[in-house]
Structure formats: structure tokens, C-alpha cells
Design a protein around this motif. Sequence first.
Motif, short mmCIF file in Angstrom:
data_model
loop_
_atom_site.label_atom_id
_atom_site.label_comp_id
_atom_site.label_asym_id
_atom_site.label_seq_id
_atom_site.Cartn_x
_atom_site.Cartn_y
_atom_site.Cartn_z
N LYS A 174 38.51 27.41 41.03
CA LYS A 174 37.64 27.82 42.19
C LYS A 174 37.64 27.20 43.51
O LYS A 174 37.92 25.96 43.43
N ARG A 216 36.26 25.52 46.37
CA ARG A 216 35.20 24.39 46.39
C ARG A 216 34.81 24.05 47.98
O ARG A 216 35.51 23.93 48.83
N GLY A 254 34.28 38.61 35.04
CA GLY A 254 33.50 37.20 34.97
C GLY A 254 32.60 37.20 33.79
O GLY A 254 32.38 38.05 33.11
N GLY A 268 27.63 33.59 34.24
CA GLY A 268 27.20 33.62 35.59
C GLY A 268 28.48 33.27 36.13
O GLY A 268 28.30 32.21 37.16
N GLN A 269 29.66 34.12 36.15
CA GLN A 269 30.82 33.75 36.70
C GLN A 269 31.40 32.22 36.51
O GLN A 269 32.37 32.01 37.51
N LYS A 270 31.01 31.56 35.66
CA LYS A 270 31.60 30.29 35.38
C LYS A 270 32.89 30.37 34.62
O LYS A 270 33.47 29.57 34.69
N ASN A 320 36.31 33.31 33.54
CA ASN A 320 36.99 34.65 33.87
C ASN A 320 37.27 35.11 32.27
O ASN A 320 37.85 34.32 31.32
N SER A 326 21.03 29.38 43.51
CA SER A 326 22.31 29.04 42.68
C SER A 326 23.71 29.93 42.69
O SER A 326 24.70 29.57 42.50
N ILE A 331 25.80 36.58 41.58
CA ILE A 331 26.83 37.36 42.15
C ILE A 331 26.27 38.45 43.15
O ILE A 331 26.78 38.82 44.04
N LYS A 377 28.36 36.27 51.32
CA LYS A 377 29.67 35.41 51.08
C LYS A 377 30.67 35.65 52.18
O LYS A 377 31.41 34.64 52.38
N SER A 426 27.06 27.99 41.31
CA SER A 426 28.13 29.14 41.80
C SER A 426 28.13 28.98 43.27
O SER A 426 29.56 29.09 43.69
N SER A 449 31.19 27.33 45.13
CA SER A 449 32.58 27.97 45.10
C SER A 449 32.53 28.88 46.44
O SER A 449 33.95 29.26 46.54
#
Lengths: 266, 319
Positions: free
Chosen positions: A237, A239, B134, B137-139, B141, B270, B273, B280, B295, B298
Motif C-alpha cells: 500500500k 503509505r 478488497g 475493510g480493504q486490508k 486483496n 478510519s 472505501i 482521495k 486505511s 494508505s
Amino acid sequence: MKILVAVKQVAALDEDFEIRADGKDVDPDFLVRDLNEWDDYSLEEAMKIKESAATPVEVVAVCVGPDDADEALRKCLAKGADRAIRVWDDAIEGSDSIAIARLIAAVATREAPDLLFAGVQSSDHTFASTGIATAALLDWPHAAVVTSLTYTPGANTAVFRRELEGGVLHEMQIECPAVLTIQLGINTPRYASLRSIKQAAAKPIEELSLEDLGVAPGHVGESGSLSRVRRMYIPEKGRAEMIEGTVEEKAARLAQIIKDRAGSAP
Amino acid sequence: MSGILIIAEHRRGELRPVTLELVTAAQAARRAPSDKVTVAVISDEPAKFIPALSVGGVDEIVAVKVAAHEFEPDTYEAVVAALIEVRQPGLVLVPHSIDSFGYAAALAAKGRYGFATDVFRFEYQDDGLVATRGGYGQKVNVEVDFPGKDIVVLALRGNMFKPPEGAASPAVVDFPPPPVKSRVTGREFIEMSSADDVDMTTAEFILAIGRGIGEESNVEQFRVLADTVGATLGCSRPIADAGWLPKSRQIGQSGKTASACKLYVAMGISGAIQHLAGMKHVSTIVAVNSDAGASIFSIAKYGIVGDIFEISEALREHF
């Protein structure tokens, strides 16, 4: 009049976690389970209808999952669901949302509710498809992302608003029985009282097998699914540049970023 | 099974931009020069959308004239099922959008097509199509495939593919819709408005608060902080759902997009998405969160792991 509420025991990750040896999921030791956040709202919506109705309304919660999913159902019972049903068989392992929908549809056929609620999506895998696939398998009308609902028990139709992108609502009318997927914010979910949590612990949870539902083992699990997990991995990811230091140092740097902002600091 | 079928999305007379992102995504799915990219548009006036759909990468537009002006789940499901039956495409692309939430899973479940949602990457490997989405929680893949499925429906995440540039002159054909009785019918659109007439889409500096603020009584101190530093106060979904701030201040997929924003300070958010979808793109994002694994770090340019109350109190001293 009966409302069936489909719920899920979701999993969240611990801060540190490892992928299972077969590379297809997270090692269950690192999963923290809870009732899916969306399902709190769909259960509450069913309870609101029950409590404002002039005639008796039964609220039944259903969950597909192994023993530990009882916890999610007990939460529903504590918040006022009349009955809880859990469906499981080892053959269900590896099911995608469509195979799960097949089981919920089978329960709906058995229970014959007037409305079926599901969350818009589950917080762990966010497929956003179980509820609508259930409707398809029942051949019932369906609508997704419902953010307000007007329904009189026994009525042939309901009026609802679905929440679109960009802060716009779309009001629609639907024929019943119907499946609605419920969005966060449609209501304010209640908390269960300590007393009702204790009472719920003593209530029975009806367990149904594939045989009870007349679903062949080949229609669930990987063979009954429309997709199959090949691999799960932790992505590389981007960062952020982390600002370190004491609270004062961090705040000073943030203040500088704000003041450096092109043009228009006050 | 060949060719790629895209289902256009439109609302209130406008083509939704995500449709064109699907056109770009489709190019990578062409396996042979003969693999056509077809866009189907379902509307009472499909001809209206043909100019907007005549872009590079589209080989053919299928105009499906139906009774309904706007999206209806039964109508879309029946038309797309009929199109698949006649055309036998190898791949069907729809956006992972609110409209698609309403019918794509029904389409796939009835037709038993391969199906995956919220896909942000896909490719054909030796043994077939592989889609990536994902999880948790998109942590993580998750790669999925579709064994034994000749036809696959993918719902693609927005803002992952750039719309194509340049116009084209695709062939336009009509497709007669199957008879359908729509059991869900539209009445009207309602703009969410409130007494608070802030416009988040024009704010250049946003300080946004999320679940991390804990309770309603804490909102006030962040309102004061936003005023002090010259920011517009925004929030993530849980804050608006709880009624602590009006819906008009919610940033995200179902709220507002921070279109004009240049600096976004996210406190106690947090980074779901749906929230990221609204912010973003902002060039300078600073995230303050007590969870180092959140998240939001990132996608942020700068990150601060810490207590948002302590940081904001210390921050106020500088203004």
C-alpha cells in the motif's frame, strides 16, 4: 404478518494478522466476530414496523453460519426479534454470496414472510449482493440501498427511498412481498438492555440443515457459487509520510502544513 | 462467447461518467482483434445518449427503448438477461454503483453467470478470468476466478479507470426489449437539503471528523477548531447518520465530493472505501488517527498517529 431479517456474523481483522496456510483467507485466530453493522439497522427497521403495527407482526432473524454465529442471532433476540434461525452444514464452507442467498431464499420459502430485509452489504467482504440475489431466487421484487420506508403491515405495496450517489434520494414504490436491502442511517438502532441480553441467552435458536431446506450439497459451497477465491494476500500500500514526535511537535508540523496551504490562510 | 458488453448508467437525462470508465476497462479484456466492445443503453430515449457514448474504444452501441425514463431493477434485469442470451458475450461490465446494487446480483443469480462485485482489477490468465477485489475493510486483496463460467458479470469500482479520450463513430443498432412488468417503479428524485447551507463541493480546506470523536458533545470543539484554522467542517457517514452534523456535511460516495478541496485534514476517520471515494483525489490529505493500521493512512500524504483530542488542542495554540 411476518418480517424475515437476514443477518451475518462478520469478521474484522486484528491489528496484526496472518493469511491462512492455503493462502485463501485470513487465519481465523486473527478474526474478531460481530453482527454486521448494516444488520443492526435492518433489524431495527423490522422492530419499528412491529411496534407501530395494529396487528401482530413477527420478526424472525436468520443467519447462515457455524455455531459461533449464534452470537449474532442472540443479539437480534436481545433487541426484540421473536425467533432466530441458523442454517449450517460443513458443505456450506466456501460459499459465495449467491450460494448463501440460495439458503436464505429456502428459509424464506419455508417462513413465507411479507418482507425480507438484508443489509446493503456486509462490512467484511462488501459484496452488496446477497439480499438482491435472494430476491431473484424467490422471484420477488427487490430494491437496494433503502434509506427510508413507509409500509403498513398487510399492504400490497411499500414506498421507499433509495440513497443514490451524491446526496440524492430516489423515491420508488414496490410490490410486496419484497426484498429490501437496508442502508445505514435509516433509523437509530436500539441498544439491548442487560435484562433482554440475559433473556436472549436462554431463548432457543432453531437450527436448519441442508436437508431441512431441501437444498442439495452441490448447490452450496464452491460448486454452488458464481465465483471462487483463488488467493488472498496483503497488498503493498501507499503509505503516508508519518509525522513523528511529541504531541506538540506533531501539532506544530500540522499547523505549518495548514499555514503553507497555497493562497488563503486566514 | 466473445465480446464485451457494457451496461450504460444514466440518471435524470445525463450519462453517468462511470460508464466511460468501463469502456477503458473493457479494452484490456479484448482477447482477439475481433472481440467487440458493445455499450447497451436502456432508456425511453436511448438516442439521447448516443453522442456521449461515441468515444474511442466503443465498437457498437445497442439502443434499447423501454417505457421507463429512469432506472428500474426489473427492467434492467430483463433487458440485460435478454441481451446476454442473444449476444453471448464473454464478459459483461457494470459499475459497482447504487443502481447496479439493485439488479446485477439478481441477473447473475438467475443466469448462473460468473459474478463478482467491487472489482478494481481483472485480467485473463491462462486458465481464465481473474478478478481482484478488497476484503476485510480493504486490508487484503482477494483474487477470484470463475471456473466453468463462459459468461462473467463484473461490477467494477469507480475511479479506477480513466475515461477514454477522443470521439469515435460506433455502429448503432436497436434491440427490442423483452416484455417486462416492472414491480418497482420510480416516483421522484429528492435532493437532500438542510437548513445548513454549506457547500462542501466548493470548500478548499476541509477539516473532517469521524467516529473517532466518540460522542456528540465533542463535535463542538472541532467546530471551533475548524473556525480557528479557517477550515470548513465536514464529516464521515457515522457522524451524519447519528445526526451530529447535517447530511450536507458528509463527504463520500453517498454524500458530497470534496471537488474543490486542496487540503483535507481527517480526524478520527478510519477511511472506509465509501468515504475515500469523496476525497482521495485531494492533493494534500493529512490523517490523524489513533489506529496506526487505519486505511486512511494508505491514501494520505501525511499521517499522524495520535489522540485527536490532544493533537487538536495543541494545534489550536498555533492560531
